[in-house]
Design a protein around this motif. Structure first.
Motif, PDB file in Angstrom:
ATOM      1  N   VAL A  34      -3.447 -33.716   2.010  1.00  0.00           N
ATOM      2  CA  VAL A  34      -2.739 -33.352   3.241  1.00  0.00           C
ATOM      3  C   VAL A  34      -3.774 -33.297   4.367  1.00  0.00           C
ATOM      4  O   VAL A  34      -4.791 -32.604   4.261  1.00  0.00           O
ATOM      5  CB  VAL A  34      -2.029 -32.003   3.093  1.00  0.00           C
ATOM      6  N   GLU A  35      -3.519 -34.045   5.445  1.00  0.00           N
ATOM      7  CA  GLU A  35      -4.458 -34.164   6.556  1.00  0.00           C
ATOM      8  C   GLU A  35      -3.770 -33.742   7.853  1.00  0.00           C
ATOM      9  O   GLU A  35      -2.726 -34.278   8.211  1.00  0.00           O
ATOM     10  CB  GLU A  35      -4.955 -35.601   6.662  1.00  0.00           C
ATOM     11  N   PHE A  36      -4.356 -32.741   8.531  1.00  0.00           N
ATOM     12  CA  PHE A  36      -3.883 -32.338   9.858  1.00  0.00           C
ATOM     13  C   PHE A  36      -4.864 -32.884  10.903  1.00  0.00           C
ATOM     14  O   PHE A  36      -6.074 -32.671  10.798  1.00  0.00           O
ATOM     15  CB  PHE A  36      -3.801 -30.816   9.979  1.00  0.00           C
ATOM     16  N   ILE A  37      -4.323 -33.607  11.893  1.00  0.00           N
ATOM     17  CA  ILE A  37      -5.132 -34.102  13.004  1.00  0.00           C
ATOM     18  C   ILE A  37      -4.847 -33.228  14.229  1.00  0.00           C
ATOM     19  O   ILE A  37      -3.696 -33.120  14.670  1.00  0.00           O
ATOM     20  CB  ILE A  37      -4.819 -35.571  13.314  1.00  0.00           C
ATOM     21  N   LEU A  38      -5.900 -32.581  14.738  1.00  0.00           N
ATOM     22  CA  LEU A  38      -5.751 -31.730  15.918  1.00  0.00           C
ATOM     23  C   LEU A  38      -5.786 -32.609  17.161  1.00  0.00           C
ATOM     24  O   LEU A  38      -6.766 -33.327  17.393  1.00  0.00           O
ATOM     25  CB  LEU A  38      -6.885 -30.710  15.978  1.00  0.00           C
ATOM     26  N   GLU A  39      -4.704 -32.570  17.952  1.00  0.00           N
ATOM     27  CA  GLU A  39      -4.679 -33.362  19.169  1.00  0.00           C
ATOM     28  C   GLU A  39      -5.758 -32.852  20.135  1.00  0.00           C
ATOM     29  O   GLU A  39      -6.072 -31.656  20.190  1.00  0.00           O
ATOM     30  CB  GLU A  39      -3.300 -33.299  19.817  1.00  0.00           C
ATOM     31  N   LYS A  40      -6.347 -33.777  20.898  1.00  0.00           N
ATOM     32  CA  LYS A  40      -7.537 -33.475  21.698  1.00  0.00           C
ATOM     33  C   LYS A  40      -7.324 -32.301  22.650  1.00  0.00           C
ATOM     34  O   LYS A  40      -8.183 -31.412  22.777  1.00  0.00           O
ATOM     35  CB  LYS A  40      -7.962 -34.718  22.475  1.00  0.00           C
ATOM     36  N   ASP A  41      -6.184 -32.264  23.356  1.00  0.00           N
ATOM     37  CA  ASP A  41      -5.933 -31.189  24.315  1.00  0.00           C
ATOM     38  C   ASP A  41      -5.890 -29.836  23.622  1.00  0.00           C
ATOM     39  O   ASP A  41      -6.442 -28.846  24.105  1.00  0.00           O
ATOM     40  CB  ASP A  41      -4.625 -31.434  25.070  1.00  0.00           C
ATOM     41  N   PHE A  42      -5.238 -29.784  22.447  1.00  0.00           N
ATOM     42  CA  PHE A  42      -5.148 -28.533  21.695  1.00  0.00           C
ATOM     43  C   PHE A  42      -6.519 -28.104  21.189  1.00  0.00           C
ATOM     44  O   PHE A  42      -6.908 -26.940  21.297  1.00  0.00           O
ATOM     45  CB  PHE A  42      -4.175 -28.703  20.531  1.00  0.00           C
ATOM     46  N   LYS A  43      -7.284 -29.041  20.640  1.00  0.00           N
ATOM     47  CA  LYS A  43      -8.615 -28.726  20.108  1.00  0.00           C
ATOM     48  C   LYS A  43      -9.520 -28.198  21.225  1.00  0.00           C
ATOM     49  O   LYS A  43     -10.245 -27.212  21.053  1.00  0.00           O
ATOM     50  CB  LYS A  43      -9.224 -29.964  19.462  1.00  0.00           C
ATOM     51  N   SER A  44      -9.469 -28.857  22.396  1.00  0.00           N
ATOM     52  CA  SER A  44     -10.289 -28.406  23.528  1.00  0.00           C
ATOM     53  C   SER A  44      -9.865 -27.015  23.985  1.00  0.00           C
ATOM     54  O   SER A  44     -10.701 -26.170  24.327  1.00  0.00           O
ATOM     55  CB  SER A  44     -10.169 -29.401  24.686  1.00  0.00           C
ATOM     56  N   ARG A  45      -8.560 -26.759  23.974  1.00  0.00           N
ATOM     57  CA  ARG A  45      -8.057 -25.465  24.452  1.00  0.00           C
ATOM     58  C   ARG A  45      -8.523 -24.314  23.574  1.00  0.00           C
ATOM     59  O   ARG A  45      -8.985 -23.285  24.067  1.00  0.00           O
ATOM     60  CB  ARG A  45      -6.530 -25.499  24.518  1.00  0.00           C
ATOM     61  N   ILE A  46      -8.412 -24.469  22.232  1.00  0.00           N
ATOM     62  CA  ILE A  46      -8.799 -23.345  21.364  1.00  0.00           C
ATOM     63  C   ILE A  46     -10.317 -23.177  21.333  1.00  0.00           C
ATOM     64  O   ILE A  46     -10.811 -22.049  21.202  1.00  0.00           O
ATOM     65  CB  ILE A  46      -8.239 -23.522  19.938  1.00  0.00           C
ATOM     66  N   GLU A  47     -11.071 -24.277  21.465  1.00  0.00           N
ATOM     67  CA  GLU A  47     -12.526 -24.154  21.507  1.00  0.00           C
ATOM     68  C   GLU A  47     -12.972 -23.424  22.770  1.00  0.00           C
ATOM     69  O   GLU A  47     -13.934 -22.656  22.756  1.00  0.00           O
ATOM     70  CB  GLU A  47     -13.171 -25.539  21.430  1.00  0.00           C
ATOM     71  N   GLN A  48     -12.248 -23.660  23.881  1.00  0.00           N
ATOM     72  CA  GLN A  48     -12.564 -22.971  25.124  1.00  0.00           C
ATOM     73  C   GLN A  48     -12.107 -21.514  25.071  1.00  0.00           C
ATOM     74  O   GLN A  48     -12.825 -20.611  25.509  1.00  0.00           O
ATOM     75  CB  GLN A  48     -11.918 -23.697  26.295  1.00  0.00           C
ATOM     76  N   GLU A  49     -10.911 -21.279  24.514  1.00  0.00           N
ATOM     77  CA  GLU A  49     -10.360 -19.927  24.467  1.00  0.00           C
ATOM     78  C   GLU A  49     -11.198 -19.017  23.575  1.00  0.00           C
ATOM     79  O   GLU A  49     -11.378 -17.837  23.867  1.00  0.00           O
ATOM     80  CB  GLU A  49      -8.916 -19.989  23.946  1.00  0.00           C
TER      81      GLU A  49
END
Length: 430
Positions: A34-49
């Motif tokens: 099972v592979e989850f791909i984090l969409e770029k906008d979401f990944k950037s948002r949580i890394e910033q938050e």
């Protein structure tokens, strides 16, 4: 070694695809990833938050029968988080769910934030498996791995000898280009209907190489296109065809009933000869005249003896009783195995501090009456608690009549809440 991958895209709010996905067959162990791909906008948002915290990733599995199966912390690589489905989640052949959990931890390992995906559904084909098929599967996987190694070695060998093969490759490429050019020009000539087309050459010097299209059929011509001759032949054949009406066709004697076969027959006819031992609707043997001989084209009605085959009531194991009892659904198998599963609601208030969690008092869930003759194995998982997304449950004890457990939460509760637990048990009824 995984042989298939289910890929989901997660944007922090929704997951796609959102329909149940095929996860393989029952009893497979880590055959599906099972592979989850984090969409770029979401990944950037949580890394910033959570820039001052470290992010931990998990993919948790859950099933009504197989129970809750959390993962260890997984590695996120270029926006992808992967986990193989273990044997424990495929054993029952039920539909399971998978959830991606992203946890932000401070330097002291306290949770500062959690983001979870909605559960996605995964189903399995229900197939039986015995020891012999296990051995065969293992042998097949070994054979595939060996073949892969052989192919890798062969590719390396070709790579090392590329210089030696350069002349052969160039000659093959030239031949392919010549064939392609001839074909393209031939097709252009065919579609345009012209008798020749310009094939190539330097037109400034007056050199025109013509691709001739024959205007009549020829067994000796080497010209590749004969479209005019082909069209003329088709038109001639059409003119010679006779059109028959439906009433005329109905008078044609294609099927003939005869008493016995003669020395010969006509082609394109079906001959029906009465059977000597005719029964029911099987009255005729059917023949055609082909290759100067009679050809028998049907077989006689055959009675099939099924006594050597196993009946459904002779299968090694089968359900002898099933039903519901309170919140439970249960089944009894002929082999003596008993199993039950269901959902249980309980009011919990986790206030007692125990290490890094808060616990409630011991709770009990009554099993179906007289279903088990000895203490069964049980699985328990909190699936919903109003206002508390991180409720867990620890099984304290199991006997033939009850499952005891302790509810716990990651935070101290200030009020009692109603929680729902998924529970299953498997043991023996005789």
């Amino acid at each position: 070694m995984s042989i298939r991958t289910i890929t989901y895209n997660f944007n922090g709010a929704s997951v796609s695809p959102d329909t149940a996905q095929y996860g393989g067959v029952r009893y497979e162990d880590k055959a599906t990833t099972v592979e989850f791909i984090l969409e770029k906008d979401f990944k950037s948002r949580i890394e910033q938050e959570f820039s001052d915290a470290s992010l931990c990733y998990r993919i948790d599995f859950n099933g009504e029968i197989s129970g809750y199966n959390p993962s260890e912390n997984l590695v996120e690589n270029e926006g992808k988080v992967c986990r193989a489905i273990p044997l424990g989640m495929t054993l029952s052949g039920e539909q399971i769910t998978a959830v991606l959990v992203v946890t932000a931890l401070n330097k002291d390992n306290t949770v500062t934030g959690v983001v979870s995906s909605v559960p996605v559904k995964i189903f399995f084909n229900n197939v039986s498996r015995d020891e012999a098929s296990e051995i065969e599967i293992a042998e097949n996987i070994t054979a595939i791995e060996q073949k892969t190694e052989e192919l890798c070695a062969l590719a390396k060998k070709f790579s090392n000898s590329a210089v030696e093969n350069a002349a052969i490759s160039t000659a093959a490429a030239d031949a392919a280009m010549d064939a392609r050019e001839q074909t393209e020009n031939a097709r252009f000539a065919l579609e345009s209907g012209s008798e020749f087309v310009f094939l190539g050459g330097d037109s400034t010097d007056g050199i025109d190489i013509e691709l001739v299209v024959d205007n009549e059929m020829s067994e000796v011509s080497e010209n590749p296109v004969q479209n005019k001759a082909i069209v003329a032949a088709i038109n001639a054949a059409k003119n010679e065809l006779k059109a028959y009406t439906d009433s005329e066709i109905a008078t044609f004697d294609f099927i003939k009933i005869i008493d016995s076969l003669g020395d010969s027959g006509l082609p394109n006819r079906l001959y029906l000869v009465p059977k000597n031992d005719a029964e029911g609707n099987d009255l005729f043997d059917e023949y055609i005249w082909a290759n100067d001989k009679w050809e028998f084209i049907t077989t006689k009605q055959i009675e099939i003896d099924l006594t050597p085959y196993m009946r459904h009531d002779e299968v090694a194991d089968f359900i002898v009783e099933e039903g519901t009892s309170g919140v439970w659904t249960y089944r009894k198998w002929n082999s003596g195995i008993a199993e039950c599963w269901g959902y249980h609601s309980e009011t919990v208030n986790c206030t007692e501090a125990r290490n890094s969690i808060y616990a409630d008092s011991i709770k009990k869930i009554a099993l179906p009456e007289k279903l088990f003759v000895s203490a069964p194995m049980a699985n328990l998982n909190a699936v919903n608690a109003t206002g508390w997304n991180f409720l867990i449950a620890h099984i304290y004890g199991v006997d033939t009549g009850n499952v005891s457990y302790i509810p716990a939460s990651t935070g101290q509760m200030t009020v009692a809440v109603t929680a729902q637990f998924a529970i299953s048990a498997k043991g023996r009824w005789k």
